[in-house]
Design an enzyme around this catalytic site. Sequence first.
Site, PDB file in Angstrom:
ATOM      1  N   HIS A  37      67.769  14.157 -28.700  1.00 14.12           N
ATOM      2  CA  HIS A  37      68.006  13.191 -27.366  1.00 14.12           C
ATOM      3  C   HIS A  37      66.733  11.895 -27.509  1.00 14.12           C
ATOM      4  O   HIS A  37      65.817  12.338 -28.136  1.00 14.12           O
ATOM      5  CB  HIS A  37      67.528  14.309 -26.417  1.00 14.12           C
ATOM      6  CG  HIS A  37      67.509  13.759 -25.003  1.00 14.12           C
ATOM      7  ND1 HIS A  37      68.969  13.262 -24.601  1.00 14.12           N
ATOM      8  CD2 HIS A  37      66.720  12.953 -24.292  1.00 14.12           C
ATOM      9  CE1 HIS A  37      68.551  12.730 -23.612  1.00 14.12           C
ATOM     10  NE2 HIS A  37      67.484  12.481 -23.242  1.00 14.12           N
ATOM     11  N   LEU A  50      78.484  21.663 -23.591  1.00  9.66           N
ATOM     12  CA  LEU A  50      79.000  22.760 -24.510  1.00  9.66           C
ATOM     13  C   LEU A  50      78.662  23.973 -23.415  1.00  9.66           C
ATOM     14  O   LEU A  50      77.623  24.013 -22.572  1.00  9.66           O
ATOM     15  CB  LEU A  50      78.424  23.009 -25.556  1.00  9.66           C
ATOM     16  CG  LEU A  50      79.104  21.883 -26.586  1.00  9.66           C
ATOM     17  CD1 LEU A  50      78.299  22.187 -27.837  1.00  9.66           C
ATOM     18  CD2 LEU A  50      80.541  22.031 -26.863  1.00  9.66           C
ATOM     19  N   GLU A  72      64.282   9.110 -34.419  1.00  9.49           N
ATOM     20  CA  GLU A  72      65.343  10.353 -34.328  1.00  9.49           C
ATOM     21  C   GLU A  72      65.832  10.469 -35.797  1.00  9.49           C
ATOM     22  O   GLU A  72      65.778  11.501 -36.304  1.00  9.49           O
ATOM     23  CB  GLU A  72      66.457   9.846 -33.744  1.00  9.49           C
ATOM     24  CG  GLU A  72      66.372   9.544 -32.245  1.00  9.49           C
ATOM     25  CD  GLU A  72      67.657   9.317 -31.521  1.00  9.49           C
ATOM     26  OE1 GLU A  72      68.771   9.808 -32.012  1.00  9.49           O
ATOM     27  OE2 GLU A  72      67.679   8.245 -30.573  1.00  9.49           O
ATOM     28  N   ASN A  93      70.304  19.807 -30.943  1.00  9.69           N
ATOM     29  CA  ASN A  93      70.511  18.410 -30.473  1.00  9.69           C
ATOM     30  C   ASN A  93      69.624  17.518 -30.425  1.00  9.69           C
ATOM     31  O   ASN A  93      68.295  17.877 -30.593  1.00  9.69           O
ATOM     32  CB  ASN A  93      70.905  18.501 -28.936  1.00  9.69           C
ATOM     33  CG  ASN A  93      71.445  16.925 -28.466  1.00  9.69           C
ATOM     34  OD1 ASN A  93      72.229  16.323 -29.086  1.00  9.69           O
ATOM     35  ND2 ASN A  93      71.073  16.642 -27.221  1.00  9.69           N
ATOM     36  N   LEU A 125      72.022  20.926 -19.466  1.00 10.14           N
ATOM     37  CA  LEU A 125      71.965  19.638 -20.246  1.00 10.14           C
ATOM     38  C   LEU A 125      70.504  19.166 -20.706  1.00 10.14           C
ATOM     39  O   LEU A 125      69.690  19.294 -19.847  1.00 10.14           O
ATOM     40  CB  LEU A 125      72.379  18.392 -19.267  1.00 10.14           C
ATOM     41  CG  LEU A 125      72.445  17.115 -19.766  1.00 10.14           C
ATOM     42  CD1 LEU A 125      73.549  16.860 -20.866  1.00 10.14           C
ATOM     43  CD2 LEU A 125      72.808  15.900 -18.695  1.00 10.14           C
ATOM     44  N   GLY A 173      77.382   7.420 -34.905  1.00 13.37           N
ATOM     45  CA  GLY A 173      77.239   8.411 -36.238  1.00 13.37           C
ATOM     46  C   GLY A 173      76.119   8.053 -37.043  1.00 13.37           C
ATOM     47  O   GLY A 173      75.801   8.658 -38.179  1.00 13.37           O
ATOM     48  N   SER A 174      75.049   7.511 -36.522  1.00 15.10           N
ATOM     49  CA  SER A 174      73.900   7.070 -37.314  1.00 15.10           C
ATOM     50  C   SER A 174      72.878   8.403 -37.505  1.00 15.10           C
ATOM     51  O   SER A 174      72.408   8.708 -38.439  1.00 15.10           O
ATOM     52  CB  SER A 174      73.041   5.980 -36.729  1.00 15.10           C
ATOM     53  OG  SER A 174      72.208   6.478 -35.508  1.00 15.10           O
ATOM     54  N   ARG A 229      87.658  23.111 -19.960  1.00 10.24           N
ATOM     55  CA  ARG A 229      86.597  23.065 -21.013  1.00 10.24           C
ATOM     56  C   ARG A 229      86.383  24.182 -21.701  1.00 10.24           C
ATOM     57  O   ARG A 229      86.095  24.187 -22.921  1.00 10.24           O
ATOM     58  CB  ARG A 229      85.128  22.750 -20.031  1.00 10.24           C
ATOM     59  CG  ARG A 229      84.126  22.060 -20.845  1.00 10.24           C
ATOM     60  CD  ARG A 229      82.743  22.033 -20.270  1.00 10.24           C
ATOM     61  NE  ARG A 229      82.015  22.973 -19.805  1.00 10.24           N
ATOM     62  CZ  ARG A 229      81.068  23.000 -19.042  1.00 10.24           C
ATOM     63  NH1 ARG A 229      80.538  21.791 -18.688  1.00 10.24           N
ATOM     64  NH2 ARG A 229      80.449  24.300 -18.737  1.00 10.24           N
ATOM     65  N   MET A 234      79.162  13.591 -26.877  1.00 16.24           N
ATOM     66  CA  MET A 234      78.905  13.478 -25.518  1.00 16.24           C
ATOM     67  C   MET A 234      79.712  14.410 -24.539  1.00 16.24           C
ATOM     68  O   MET A 234      79.978  14.005 -23.448  1.00 16.24           O
ATOM     69  CB  MET A 234      79.353  11.813 -25.267  1.00 16.24           C
ATOM     70  CG  MET A 234      78.711  10.839 -26.009  1.00 16.24           C
ATOM     71  SD  MET A 234      76.974  10.882 -25.609  1.00 16.24           S
ATOM     72  CE  MET A 234      76.891   9.869 -24.051  1.00 16.24           C
TER      73      MET A 234
HETATM   74  C1  GRF Z   1      71.380   8.886 -30.330  1.00 12.06           C
HETATM   75  O1  GRF Z   1      70.379   8.243 -29.546  1.00 12.06           O
HETATM   76  C2  GRF Z   1      71.049  10.378 -29.757  1.00 12.06           C
HETATM   77  O2  GRF Z   1      69.783  10.619 -29.517  1.00 12.06           O
HETATM   78  C3  GRF Z   1      71.844  10.575 -28.567  1.00 12.06           C
HETATM   79  O3  GRF Z   1      72.948   9.807 -28.749  1.00 12.06           O
HETATM   80  C4  GRF Z   1      72.711   8.875 -29.807  1.00 12.06           C
HETATM   81  C5  GRF Z   1      73.766   8.897 -30.783  1.00 12.06           C
HETATM   82  O4  GRF Z   1      73.665   7.978 -31.834  1.00 12.06           O
HETATM   83  N1  GRF Z   1      72.109  12.131 -28.505  1.00 12.06           N
HETATM   84  P1  GRF Z   1      74.122   8.102 -33.318  1.00 12.06           P
HETATM   85  O5  GRF Z   1      76.028   8.391 -32.924  1.00 12.06           O
HETATM   86  O6  GRF Z   1      73.793   9.157 -33.993  1.00 12.06           O
HETATM   87  O7  GRF Z   1      74.009   6.810 -33.844  1.00 12.06           O
END
Ligand code: GRF
Length: 210
Positions: free
Chosen positions: A114, A98, A179, A112, A149, A17-18, A70, A95
């Site tokens: 990535h 959808l 990010e 999203n 995906l 959850g960062s 699903r 993870m």
């Molecule tokens: C991040 O690297 C994001 O880009 C990817 O999953 C990771 C999630 O990290 N989709 P966090 O849970 O937000 O710390």
Amino acid sequence: MIDDGLPRIGVLISGRGSNLQALIAAVGSGALKARLAVVISNKPDAAGLAHAREARIETMVVGQRDYADRAGFDRAIAGALRTYRVGLVCLAGFMRLLGPEFCDAFPNAVLNIHPSLLPAFPGVEAQRQALEHGVKVSGATVHFVTPQLDAGPIVHQAAVAVHDDDTVESLSARILEVEHAIYPAAVQRILHESWRIEGRRVSFAGSRTP
Ligand code: GRF
């Protein structure tokens, strides 16, 4: 439910959850003008749930094992997001793929983040894929979510150098910093600027990307 007229975001997580924390911080500082209406995790032990609770954001756990398939799981998440009157969904380390029904329920309203410069290295362990491929530049991508995906239209990207002595950990840390900067900024733009999608191209009216 508080109605302050702000756009309402639902965040989906599975773990640390960062990026959720970066969104929480951006809302706190006023850089992101929105309300984080609910954080939904498919894992009951996701560390990000604690960050949400600390920030007094509503949380929910929707586990895929409780649904026959699903589509049922997707419907449960979509239903929860509707209950919280969410207009934009941000995946932040969620993870699960959808399906089409979910994407149709929130047209052009699911984002999203990535950890690579898409379309290079979609899927899991993007940083390891980048290192093993030997690229000299990688980065992060904010994109719209489609049922395929990591393949939806790109909203924003930022690059980082890959160093000769990088490990998966050091490269991941460098990308994560980027990010945390670009995700809240891109969400703010999607919510408060005018933009359009033509083919795969996302463009903002009259301004440059953050
Ligand atoms: C991040 O690297 C994001 O880009 C990817 O999953 C990771 C999630 O990290 N989709 P966090 O849970 O937000 O710390």
